[in-house]
Enzyme design. Structure first.
Site, mmCIF file in Angstrom:
data_model
loop_
_atom_site.group_PDB
_atom_site.id
_atom_site.type_symbol
_atom_site.label_atom_id
_atom_site.label_comp_id
_atom_site.label_asym_id
_atom_site.label_seq_id
_atom_site.Cartn_x
_atom_site.Cartn_y
_atom_site.Cartn_z
ATOM 1 N N LYS A 56 67.929 61.978 77.224
ATOM 2 C CA LYS A 56 68.122 60.884 78.189
ATOM 3 C C LYS A 56 68.708 59.604 77.585
ATOM 4 O O LYS A 56 68.615 58.524 78.177
ATOM 5 C CB LYS A 56 66.828 60.531 78.958
ATOM 6 C CG LYS A 56 66.098 61.685 79.581
ATOM 7 C CD LYS A 56 66.989 62.675 80.243
ATOM 8 C CE LYS A 56 67.543 62.212 81.589
ATOM 9 N NZ LYS A 56 68.504 63.236 82.116
ATOM 10 N N HIS A 120 69.328 67.982 70.862
ATOM 11 C CA HIS A 120 68.341 66.905 70.915
ATOM 12 C C HIS A 120 67.395 67.000 69.711
ATOM 13 O O HIS A 120 66.360 66.335 69.664
ATOM 14 C CB HIS A 120 67.501 66.987 72.191
ATOM 15 C CG HIS A 120 68.237 66.642 73.449
ATOM 16 N ND1 HIS A 120 69.147 65.613 73.516
ATOM 17 C CD2 HIS A 120 68.179 67.167 74.708
ATOM 18 C CE1 HIS A 120 69.624 65.529 74.752
ATOM 19 N NE2 HIS A 120 69.060 66.466 75.491
ATOM 20 N N SER A 150 63.890 56.871 82.037
ATOM 21 C CA SER A 150 64.814 57.948 82.396
ATOM 22 C C SER A 150 64.177 59.323 82.160
ATOM 23 O O SER A 150 64.309 60.240 82.975
ATOM 24 C CB SER A 150 66.096 57.804 81.570
ATOM 25 O OG SER A 150 67.033 58.774 81.930
#
Ligand code: A3P
Length: 307
Positions: A56, A120, A150
């Site tokens: 995010k 990620h 987020s």
């Protein structure tokens, strides 16, 4: 039932909420956990580009910018497929159901060079071959408070992720690093340190919001691409929040029907800096700041939480 309605139903395959398993203190999904061995042996190629972020932080935005640069501003070419398939999401794995099956590893292995790969993973879990091959890496970081907001909404709308619980509960989990991909603090600090030794362009979401043209130019330079002003302006326009929100190849409405519920919270939600102020109470903000100060005392990394 009308045919179009039937197709709609068949495309809406639902999955149970994801379960988390910890590896060396980093919470991962079960399927990621079970592919760690293979992940470690992944063969990066010297011309691979890795886009690394904490979830995010502006991954999809950066992916679109990179693709637009690589395709010399050709919008049609960038719409050849969804973000999710143009750039393999390295560690992501959904073994079933068949309609949702995905293996970032397999997608990457089958992809001809040059590849752009998304991850990620915290820096310590990146497959060693990326360092051995001296691959270029773009890391994007976003201030913790907006990143948290987020991430919370993403958990609400994405049924493949664990239940977020209440806002208060999710904030606690975020602060203690008990969320998918682990501690935000360790993530941004780990990659910040790594940039001193490796070919890493470290960018900030807030800078991208403030002056997207300047940040796109930084990426162009890093990718050794020299594009004229007209192309640059085209990239700027097509990677704006408003245009990407309407782009089915970038807004995640074409994939994960039944998993991502955009009516709960759209993937392209607000795209703003400072939205955290709409969620943090004064007490929560004080607690967060105090904890943040401790966890970030050993880094030179500075974030802006408003513009
Ligand atoms: P918000 O939830 O705050 O709106 P990721 O791609 O890493 O999952 O990050 C998603 C976040 O980036 C979302 O933040 C999304 O709206 C935002 N985003 C996506 N494209 C963007 C763009 N072109 N400009 C600004 N923000 C963007």
């Amino acid at each position: 039932m009308a045919l179009d309605k039937m197709e709609n139903v068949s495309s809406k395959v639902t999955v149970p909420r994801g379960e988390i398993v910890e590896f060396e203190g980093v919470p991962l999904t079960k399927p990621i956990y079970s592919t760690l061995d293979r992940l470690c042996k992944f063969k990066a190629r010297p011309d691979d580009l890795l886009i690394a972020t904490y979830a995010k932080a502006g991954t999809t935005w950066t992916q679109e910018i990179v693709d637009m640069i690589q395709q010399n501003g050709d919008v049609e070419k960038c719409r050849r497929d969804t973000t999710y398939r143009r750039h393999p999401f390295l560690e992501w794995s959904i073994p079933e159901p068949p309609a949702l099956r995905y293996s970032g590893l397999e997608l990457a292995e089958a992809m001809p060079s040059p590849r752009t790969i998304k991850t990620h993973l915290p820096v310590q879990l990146v497959p060693p071959s990326f360092w051995e091959q001296n691959c270029k890496i773009i890391y994007v970081a976003r201030n913790a408070k907006d990143n948290l907001v987020s991430y919370y909404h993403f958990h609400r709308m994405n049924k493949g992720l664990p239940e977020p619980g209440t806002w208060e509960e999710f904030m606690e989990k975020f602060m203690t690093g008990k969320v998918l991909w682990g501690s935000w603090h360790d993530h941004v600090k780990g990659w910040w340190k790594a940039k001193n030794k490796h070919r890493i362009l470290y960018l900030f979401y807030e800078d991208m919001k403030e002056n997207p043209k300047k940040e796109i130019q930084k990426i162009m330079k890093f990718l050794e691409k020299d594009l004229n002003q007209e192309v640059l302006n085209k990239i700027l326009h097509n990677t704006s929040f408003e245009v990407m929100k309407e782009n089915p190849m970038a807004n995640y409405t074409k994939e994960f029907q039944g998993v991502m519920d955009h009516s709960v919270s759209p993937f392209m939600r607000k795209g703003a800096v400072g939205d955290w102020k709409n969620y943090f109470t004064v007490a929560q903000n004080e607690k967060f700041d105090e904890d943040y100060k401790k966890k970030m005392s050993d880094t030179s990394l500075v974030f802006r939480t408003e513009l």
